[in-house]
Scaffold this active site. Structure first.
Site, PDB file in Angstrom:
ATOM      1  N   HIS A 149      -2.228  -4.927 -11.687  1.00 41.98           N
ATOM      2  CA  HIS A 149      -2.080  -3.852 -12.670  1.00 41.98           C
ATOM      3  C   HIS A 149      -1.264  -2.703 -12.100  1.00 41.98           C
ATOM      4  O   HIS A 149      -0.624  -1.960 -12.840  1.00 41.98           O
ATOM      5  CB  HIS A 149      -3.453  -3.362 -13.129  1.00 41.98           C
ATOM      6  CG  HIS A 149      -4.207  -2.571 -12.110  1.00 41.98           C
ATOM      7  ND1 HIS A 149      -4.699  -3.135 -10.952  1.00 41.98           N
ATOM      8  CD2 HIS A 149      -4.544  -1.259 -12.062  1.00 41.98           C
ATOM      9  CE1 HIS A 149      -5.308  -2.200 -10.238  1.00 41.98           C
ATOM     10  NE2 HIS A 149      -5.228  -1.062 -10.877  1.00 41.98           N
ATOM     11  N   LYS A 171      -2.237  -4.170  -1.887  1.00 37.44           N
ATOM     12  CA  LYS A 171      -2.442  -3.801  -0.486  1.00 37.44           C
ATOM     13  C   LYS A 171      -3.793  -4.304  -0.009  1.00 37.44           C
ATOM     14  O   LYS A 171      -4.735  -4.433  -0.783  1.00 37.44           O
ATOM     15  CB  LYS A 171      -2.360  -2.286  -0.290  1.00 37.44           C
ATOM     16  CG  LYS A 171      -3.546  -1.518  -0.844  1.00 37.44           C
ATOM     17  CD  LYS A 171      -3.504  -0.056  -0.455  1.00 37.44           C
ATOM     18  CE  LYS A 171      -3.808   0.182   1.000  1.00 37.44           C
ATOM     19  NZ  LYS A 171      -5.234  -0.049   1.332  1.00 37.44           N
ATOM     20  N   LYS A 214     -11.541   0.325  -4.893  1.00 35.45           N
ATOM     21  CA  LYS A 214     -11.422   1.464  -3.980  1.00 35.45           C
ATOM     22  C   LYS A 214     -10.135   2.238  -4.242  1.00 35.45           C
ATOM     23  O   LYS A 214     -10.136   3.475  -4.247  1.00 35.45           O
ATOM     24  CB  LYS A 214     -11.476   0.982  -2.526  1.00 35.45           C
ATOM     25  CG  LYS A 214     -12.859   0.563  -2.065  1.00 35.45           C
ATOM     26  CD  LYS A 214     -12.906   0.317  -0.569  1.00 35.45           C
ATOM     27  CE  LYS A 214     -12.190  -0.947  -0.185  1.00 35.45           C
ATOM     28  NZ  LYS A 214     -12.337  -1.250   1.270  1.00 35.45           N
ATOM     29  N   ASP A 220      -7.382   6.938  -6.842  1.00 31.33           N
ATOM     30  CA  ASP A 220      -6.081   6.997  -7.516  1.00 31.33           C
ATOM     31  C   ASP A 220      -4.921   6.714  -6.567  1.00 31.33           C
ATOM     32  O   ASP A 220      -3.889   7.381  -6.595  1.00 31.33           O
ATOM     33  CB  ASP A 220      -5.881   8.358  -8.195  1.00 31.33           C
ATOM     34  CG  ASP A 220      -4.788   8.303  -9.263  1.00 31.33           C
ATOM     35  OD1 ASP A 220      -4.530   7.193  -9.780  1.00 31.33           O
ATOM     36  OD2 ASP A 220      -4.193   9.353  -9.575  1.00 31.33           O
ATOM     37  N   LYS A 235      -6.347  -8.963  -0.062  1.00 32.48           N
ATOM     38  CA  LYS A 235      -7.002  -9.158   1.229  1.00 32.48           C
ATOM     39  C   LYS A 235      -6.583 -10.502   1.787  1.00 32.48           C
ATOM     40  O   LYS A 235      -6.278 -11.433   1.033  1.00 32.48           O
ATOM     41  CB  LYS A 235      -8.529  -9.122   1.079  1.00 32.48           C
ATOM     42  CG  LYS A 235      -9.277  -9.019   2.402  1.00 32.48           C
ATOM     43  CD  LYS A 235      -9.072  -7.670   3.064  1.00 32.48           C
ATOM     44  CE  LYS A 235      -9.858  -7.560   4.366  1.00 32.48           C
ATOM     45  NZ  LYS A 235      -9.680  -6.228   4.994  1.00 32.48           N
TER      46      LYS A 235
END
Length: 226
Positions: free
Chosen positions: A147, A152, A176, A181, A188
């Protein structure tokens, strides 16, 4: 008064389990609970609980009472519990000239898209150790949500790591990032090795080769996954 508030909060939380609390629809009529929740903007919670507009999927409903549930199923289970709480509030806050039914469908669409793990890659590749021996390295990369891109998330080195854990940690990374934001989707990776059994040079070789495997499959890049 404090005793009434305490009793009402206890009823709101419902029965305790190993994984948390379960609210019940019977709390909807308690005026003290409604008074407590109104300043928090969650007074619509009760209609959601009473009407059950969203049900927890059957394949993860076992988590509530399971002794050792799947890690990813646990994350999914609590995601769907949160869905039941926020759906009405999100629909109310949605702007635009849409009917209440259209707003609800749009909110459900967003929540449906965010929930599952979007992409998973499993790789196996050889590396040459310092003593000349070759070993196979097994690993996974999970991209939970696209989205917001890039995705990351770090790499976990452990002999206990598995696909289920990698997917769960990727999902938690999505949430998280959203909470603070940070403009990334969650991801992962996991490599099934004991890092203490490899030298620094070997660990560098393992990591570089893993990154190369991700690049070959289009799983790594500044606009894709970092």
């Amino acid at each position: 008064m404090l005793r009434n508030v305490s009793n009402s909060v206890t009823k709101l939380l419902g029965t305790h389990s190993r994984h948390g609390c379960r609210a019940t629809a019977t709390t909807a009529t308690d005026p003290t609970i409604q008074w407590l929740c109104k300043p928090l903007g969650c007074h619509r919670l009760f209609s959601s609980l009473a009407d059950t507009p969203h049900e927890i999927p059957d394949n993860i409903s076992y988590v509530e009472d399971a002794e050792d549930p799947s890690f990813f199923h646990m994350v999914e289970y609590f995601y769907h519990k949160g869905w039941k709480v926020v759906e009405d509030k999100l629909a109310d806050e949605l702007k635009g000239k849409l009917s209440p039914e259209e707003k609800r469908k749009k909110v459900r669409g967003y929540l449906t898209i965010i929930g599952p793990c979007h992409s998973v890659l499993e790789v196996s590749y050889p590396i040459k150790r310092d003593n000349g021996e070759y070993v196979m390295i097994n690993g996974w990369r999970a991209q939970h949500s696209h989205h917001r891109t890039p995705c990351k998330g770090g790499i976990r080195f452990s002999t206990d790591v598995c696909l289920d854990e990698v997917k769960a940690l990727a999902a938690l990374m999505t949430f998280k990032c959203a909470v603070v934001d940070v403009p990334f989707g969650g991801a992962k990776a996991g490599l099934k090795i004991n890092p203490k059994e490899f030298s620094d040079q070997e660990l560098e070789k393992i990591t570089r080769n893993f990154a190369l495997q991700l690049c070959k499959k289009g799983f790594l890049g500044p606009g894709i996954d970092v």
